[in-house]
Design a protein around this motif. Structure first.
Motif, PDB file in Angstrom:
ATOM      1  N   ARG A   1      42.566  36.931  38.073  1.00 61.74           N
ATOM      2  CA  ARG A   1      43.376  36.248  39.075  1.00 61.74           C
ATOM      3  C   ARG A   1      44.793  36.814  39.132  1.00 61.74           C
ATOM      4  NH1 ARG A   1      41.581  31.032  36.341  1.00 61.74           N
ATOM      5  NH2 ARG A   1      43.669  30.231  36.852  1.00 61.74           N
ATOM      6  N   LEU A   2      45.349  37.124  37.952  1.00 66.76           N
ATOM      7  CA  LEU A   2      46.681  37.729  37.927  1.00 66.76           C
ATOM      8  C   LEU A   2      46.643  39.125  38.529  1.00 66.76           C
ATOM      9  CD1 LEU A   2      49.624  37.446  37.017  1.00 66.76           C
ATOM     10  CD2 LEU A   2      48.956  38.472  34.822  1.00 66.76           C
ATOM     11  N   ASN A   3      45.587  39.870  38.272  1.00 73.87           N
ATOM     12  CA  ASN A   3      45.421  41.203  38.855  1.00 73.87           C
ATOM     13  C   ASN A   3      45.426  41.135  40.379  1.00 73.87           C
ATOM     14  OD1 ASN A   3      44.927  44.029  38.070  1.00 73.87           O
ATOM     15  ND2 ASN A   3      42.985  43.788  39.159  1.00 73.87           N
ATOM     16  N   MET A   4      44.753  40.109  40.915  1.00 73.10           N
ATOM     17  CA  MET A   4      44.737  39.918  42.360  1.00 73.10           C
ATOM     18  C   MET A   4      46.123  39.556  42.881  1.00 73.10           C
ATOM     19  SD  MET A   4      41.122  37.826  42.660  1.00 73.10           S
ATOM     20  CE  MET A   4      41.234  37.596  44.441  1.00 73.10           C
ATOM     21  N   ALA A   5      46.804  38.663  42.155  1.00 80.22           N
ATOM     22  CA  ALA A   5      48.145  38.251  42.572  1.00 80.22           C
ATOM     23  C   ALA A   5      49.106  39.436  42.596  1.00 80.22           C
ATOM     24  CB  ALA A   5      48.666  37.161  41.640  1.00 80.22           C
ATOM     25  N   ALA A   6      48.981  40.333  41.608  1.00 78.76           N
ATOM     26  CA  ALA A   6      49.862  41.499  41.559  1.00 78.76           C
ATOM     27  C   ALA A   6      49.659  42.401  42.775  1.00 78.76           C
ATOM     28  CB  ALA A   6      49.600  42.286  40.276  1.00 78.76           C
ATOM     29  N   GLY A   7      48.411  42.486  43.258  1.00 75.37           N
ATOM     30  CA  GLY A   7      48.135  43.319  44.423  1.00 75.37           C
ATOM     31  C   GLY A   7      48.626  42.731  45.731  1.00 75.37           C
ATOM     32  N   LEU A   8      48.976  41.437  45.716  1.00 73.85           N
ATOM     33  CA  LEU A   8      49.420  40.767  46.934  1.00 73.85           C
ATOM     34  C   LEU A   8      50.875  40.330  46.877  1.00 73.85           C
ATOM     35  CD1 LEU A   8      46.241  40.566  47.172  1.00 73.85           C
ATOM     36  CD2 LEU A   8      46.636  38.489  48.482  1.00 73.85           C
ATOM     37  N   ILE A   9      51.611  40.776  45.862  1.00 71.57           N
ATOM     38  CA  ILE A   9      52.980  40.320  45.647  1.00 71.57           C
ATOM     39  C   ILE A   9      53.881  40.630  46.841  1.00 71.57           C
ATOM     40  CG2 ILE A   9      53.666  42.461  44.480  1.00 71.57           C
ATOM     41  CD1 ILE A   9      54.816  38.936  43.468  1.00 71.57           C
ATOM     42  N   HIS A  10      53.603  41.715  47.560  1.00 77.82           N
ATOM     43  CA  HIS A  10      54.459  42.129  48.679  1.00 77.82           C
ATOM     44  C   HIS A  10      53.962  41.625  50.027  1.00 77.82           C
ATOM     45  CE1 HIS A  10      51.203  44.978  48.339  1.00 77.82           C
ATOM     46  NE2 HIS A  10      51.531  45.596  49.445  1.00 77.82           N
ATOM     47  N   GLN A  11      53.018  40.676  50.009  1.00 79.53           N
ATOM     48  CA  GLN A  11      52.462  40.072  51.224  1.00 79.53           C
ATOM     49  C   GLN A  11      51.929  41.128  52.214  1.00 79.53           C
ATOM     50  OE1 GLN A  11      55.831  37.176  52.161  1.00 79.53           O
ATOM     51  NE2 GLN A  11      54.041  35.858  52.418  1.00 79.53           N
ATOM     52  N   PRO A  12      50.966  41.930  51.795  1.00 79.78           N
ATOM     53  CA  PRO A  12      50.380  42.919  52.709  1.00 79.78           C
ATOM     54  C   PRO A  12      49.562  42.239  53.807  1.00 79.78           C
ATOM     55  CG  PRO A  12      49.086  42.772  50.713  1.00 79.78           C
ATOM     56  CD  PRO A  12      50.309  41.928  50.479  1.00 79.78           C
ATOM     57  N   LYS A  13      49.317  42.976  54.874  1.00 82.47           N
ATOM     58  CA  LYS A  13      48.513  42.440  55.985  1.00 82.47           C
ATOM     59  C   LYS A  13      47.052  42.862  55.885  1.00 82.47           C
ATOM     60  CE  LYS A  13      51.326  44.294  58.955  1.00 82.47           C
ATOM     61  NZ  LYS A  13      51.904  44.737  60.263  1.00 82.47           N
ATOM     62  N   LEU A  14      46.788  43.878  55.075  1.00 77.93           N
ATOM     63  CA  LEU A  14      45.423  44.360  54.827  1.00 77.93           C
ATOM     64  C   LEU A  14      45.252  44.517  53.323  1.00 77.93           C
ATOM     65  CD1 LEU A  14      42.673  45.741  55.468  1.00 77.93           C
ATOM     66  CD2 LEU A  14      43.954  47.885  55.750  1.00 77.93           C
ATOM     67  N   VAL A  15      44.138  43.989  52.778  1.00 79.38           N
ATOM     68  CA  VAL A  15      43.901  44.057  51.343  1.00 79.38           C
ATOM     69  C   VAL A  15      42.534  44.671  51.064  1.00 79.38           C
ATOM     70  CG1 VAL A  15      43.643  42.748  49.207  1.00 79.38           C
ATOM     71  CG2 VAL A  15      45.354  42.055  50.873  1.00 79.38           C
ATOM     72  N   LEU A  16      42.505  45.616  50.137  1.00 78.26           N
ATOM     73  CA  LEU A  16      41.263  46.204  49.642  1.00 78.26           C
ATOM     74  C   LEU A  16      40.948  45.556  48.305  1.00 78.26           C
ATOM     75  CD1 LEU A  16      42.022  49.995  50.256  1.00 78.26           C
ATOM     76  CD2 LEU A  16      41.085  48.341  51.865  1.00 78.26           C
ATOM     77  N   MET A  17      39.800  44.892  48.207  1.00 76.09           N
ATOM     78  CA  MET A  17      39.385  44.251  46.969  1.00 76.09           C
ATOM     79  C   MET A  17      38.157  44.968  46.437  1.00 76.09           C
ATOM     80  SD  MET A  17      39.924  40.179  47.503  1.00 76.09           S
ATOM     81  CE  MET A  17      41.555  39.517  47.855  1.00 76.09           C
ATOM     82  N   ASP A  18      38.323  45.634  45.298  1.00 72.36           N
ATOM     83  CA  ASP A  18      37.248  46.432  44.717  1.00 72.36           C
ATOM     84  C   ASP A  18      36.608  45.651  43.567  1.00 72.36           C
ATOM     85  OD1 ASP A  18      35.521  48.424  44.050  1.00 72.36           O
ATOM     86  OD2 ASP A  18      37.042  49.882  43.446  1.00 72.36           O
ATOM     87  N   GLU A  19      35.526  44.947  43.867  1.00 77.21           N
ATOM     88  CA  GLU A  19      34.768  44.164  42.884  1.00 77.21           C
ATOM     89  C   GLU A  19      35.673  43.249  42.058  1.00 77.21           C
ATOM     90  OE1 GLU A  19      31.599  46.076  40.842  1.00 77.21           O
ATOM     91  OE2 GLU A  19      31.605  47.801  42.181  1.00 77.21           O
ATOM     92  N   PRO A  20      36.368  42.307  42.703  1.00 80.57           N
ATOM     93  CA  PRO A  20      37.335  41.474  41.990  1.00 80.57           C
ATOM     94  C   PRO A  20      36.724  40.478  41.010  1.00 80.57           C
ATOM     95  CG  PRO A  20      37.082  40.697  44.234  1.00 80.57           C
ATOM     96  CD  PRO A  20      36.318  41.992  44.141  1.00 80.57           C
ATOM     97  N   THR A  21      35.403  40.245  41.086  1.00 81.46           N
ATOM     98  CA  THR A  21      34.790  39.259  40.190  1.00 81.46           C
ATOM     99  C   THR A  21      34.006  39.896  39.046  1.00 81.46           C
ATOM    100  OG1 THR A  21      32.734  39.089  41.474  1.00 81.46           O
ATOM    101  CG2 THR A  21      34.562  37.643  42.114  1.00 81.46           C
ATOM    102  N   VAL A  22      34.105  41.202  38.868  1.00 87.47           N
ATOM    103  CA  VAL A  22      33.317  41.861  37.834  1.00 87.47           C
ATOM    104  C   VAL A  22      33.714  41.353  36.454  1.00 87.47           C
ATOM    105  CG1 VAL A  22      34.896  43.833  37.600  1.00 87.47           C
ATOM    106  CG2 VAL A  22      32.486  44.104  37.016  1.00 87.47           C
ATOM    107  N   GLY A  23      32.712  40.995  35.658  1.00 86.19           N
ATOM    108  CA  GLY A  23      32.951  40.600  34.286  1.00 86.19           C
ATOM    109  C   GLY A  23      33.476  39.201  34.069  1.00 86.19           C
ATOM    110  N   VAL A  24      33.460  38.336  35.096  1.00 86.71           N
ATOM    111  CA  VAL A  24      33.972  36.978  34.914  1.00 86.71           C
ATOM    112  C   VAL A  24      32.820  35.981  34.906  1.00 86.71           C
ATOM    113  CG1 VAL A  24      36.150  37.585  36.009  1.00 86.71           C
ATOM    114  CG2 VAL A  24      34.352  36.532  37.383  1.00 86.71           C
ATOM    115  N   ASP A  25      33.064  34.816  34.343  1.00 86.59           N
ATOM    116  CA  ASP A  25      32.048  33.779  34.267  1.00 86.59           C
ATOM    117  C   ASP A  25      31.913  33.075  35.616  1.00 86.59           C
ATOM    118  OD1 ASP A  25      33.804  31.140  34.229  1.00 86.59           O
ATOM    119  OD2 ASP A  25      34.774  32.588  32.908  1.00 86.59           O
ATOM    120  N   PRO A  26      30.822  32.317  35.835  1.00 86.16           N
ATOM    121  CA  PRO A  26      30.586  31.669  37.138  1.00 86.16           C
ATOM    122  C   PRO A  26      31.724  30.764  37.587  1.00 86.16           C
ATOM    123  CG  PRO A  26      28.588  31.634  35.823  1.00 86.16           C
ATOM    124  CD  PRO A  26      29.670  32.153  34.926  1.00 86.16           C
TER     125      PRO A  26
END
Length: 315
Positions: free
Chosen positions: A150-175
């Motif tokens: 979740r922090l990794n995702m937040a770091a990628g959006l810190i500058h409020q981009p208008k387009l986001v590329l998410m490369d397997e953001p749920t890999v290795g996490v529990d349900p």
């Protein structure tokens, strides 16, 4: 014609035109043309080695294509305008383990030119979006895997981009963490964010994505809403799943002769009418195959992927 370096609000979030990238004798991306619509979430699916990573890195500007062009809101990929409009959440965690959550976000915010009150507001916003307010002062190395994601995702959006590329953001996490991440993504979608989403989980693509692009051998081989892809590929046909005793090549050969495939030890056949099941089972009995279990289901996105690529998504 190359795209300009300046962004335009009238241009689509992402436009890819006849993109080609080669590595020696290998063509990783082979003439891909694609356009992302405003406020759309586009799922990018493909087996390992299909060209997804090269395509993503080309969009980010980390890979220079041999031919074709990419624009982000009309600006050339890799230009300052494109970088400011783009957020990238890589599969690998890009965090500083010996810094706190707040310190990580401040660092990434500074990389994007944020300072003073604007930086602190961005950090507070991202901590709230990732529901990490109570962990703001915690060292990253002490966080759970889901919190780090979740922090990794937040770091990628810190500058409020208008387009986001998410490369397997749920890999290795529990349900539970995966559902939390889904809620974060759905908040972005509700705010009109444009997204490219890669995943190895079909259920994620079906839940989150407006359209699906299936890529294999460097080409987009299917593009559309997942219901349309199923209908186009299978029409009104159903799937028969059968398991037979033994694991010898004779079973696989017989399944192949009947137009089926064997996936994880289960034979899969496509039929037009339910009455065909009886004939299929009778034929397998005559061939000397011992049936263990049989079921019938409607095709889904995973069925489409297997049919078009011959491989499972996790292969």
């Amino acid at each position: 014609m190359p795209f300009p370096a300046t962004a335009s609000v009238a241009a689509p979030p992402l436009r890819i035109a006849a993109l080609v990238k080669r590595f020696g004798q290998t063509t990783a991306v082979d003439g891909i043309t694609l356009e992302l619509r405003q406020a759309e979430c586009l799922g990018l699916l493909g087996p390992n080695g299909a060209g997804k990573s090269t395509l993503i890195r080309s969009i980010v500007g980390r890979v220079i294509p041999d031919a074709g062009a990419i624009s982000i809101f009309g600006a050339r990929a890799g230009s300052p305008a494109a970088r400011s409009a783009l957020g990238w959440i890589p599969q690998e965690l890009a965090l500083y383990p010996r810094l706190t959550c707040r310190e990580n976000l401040r660092s990434f915010g500074r990389y994007h030119g944020l300072r003073g009150a604007a930086l602190e507001e961005a950090v507070a916003r991202c901590l709230g979006w990732a529901t990490l307010n109570d962990r703001a002062g915690e060292l990253v190395r002490n966080l759970s895997g889901g919190m780090k994601r979740r922090l990794n995702m937040a770091a990628g959006l810190i500058h409020q981009p208008k387009l986001v590329l998410m490369d397997e953001p749920t890999v290795g996490v529990d349900p539970q963490s995966r559902n939390h991440i889904f809620e974060m993504i759905e908040k972005l979608r509700a705010e009109g964010m444009s997204l490219i989403y890669t995943t190895h989980y079909m259920e994620e693509a079906e839940r989150l994505c407006d359209r699906i692009a299936i890529i294999d051998h460097g080409k987009i081989i299917a593009l559309g809403m997942h219901a349309d892809l199923v209908r186009t590929t299978f029409g009104s046909r159903s799937q028969v799943l059968a398991r037979y005793a033994g694991a010898d090549e004779r079973i696989a050969a017989w399944v192949f002769e009947r137009g089926g495939q064997v996936v994880d030890g289960t034979a899969q056949f496509s039929i037009e009418h339910p009455a065909e099941v009886g004939a299929l089972l009778e034929a397998s009995a005559k061939a000397g195959l011992e049936l263990i279990d049989v079921s019938i289901r409607k095709p889904n996105l995973e069925s489409v992927f297997l049919h078009l690529t011959g491989r499972e998504l996790r292969d």
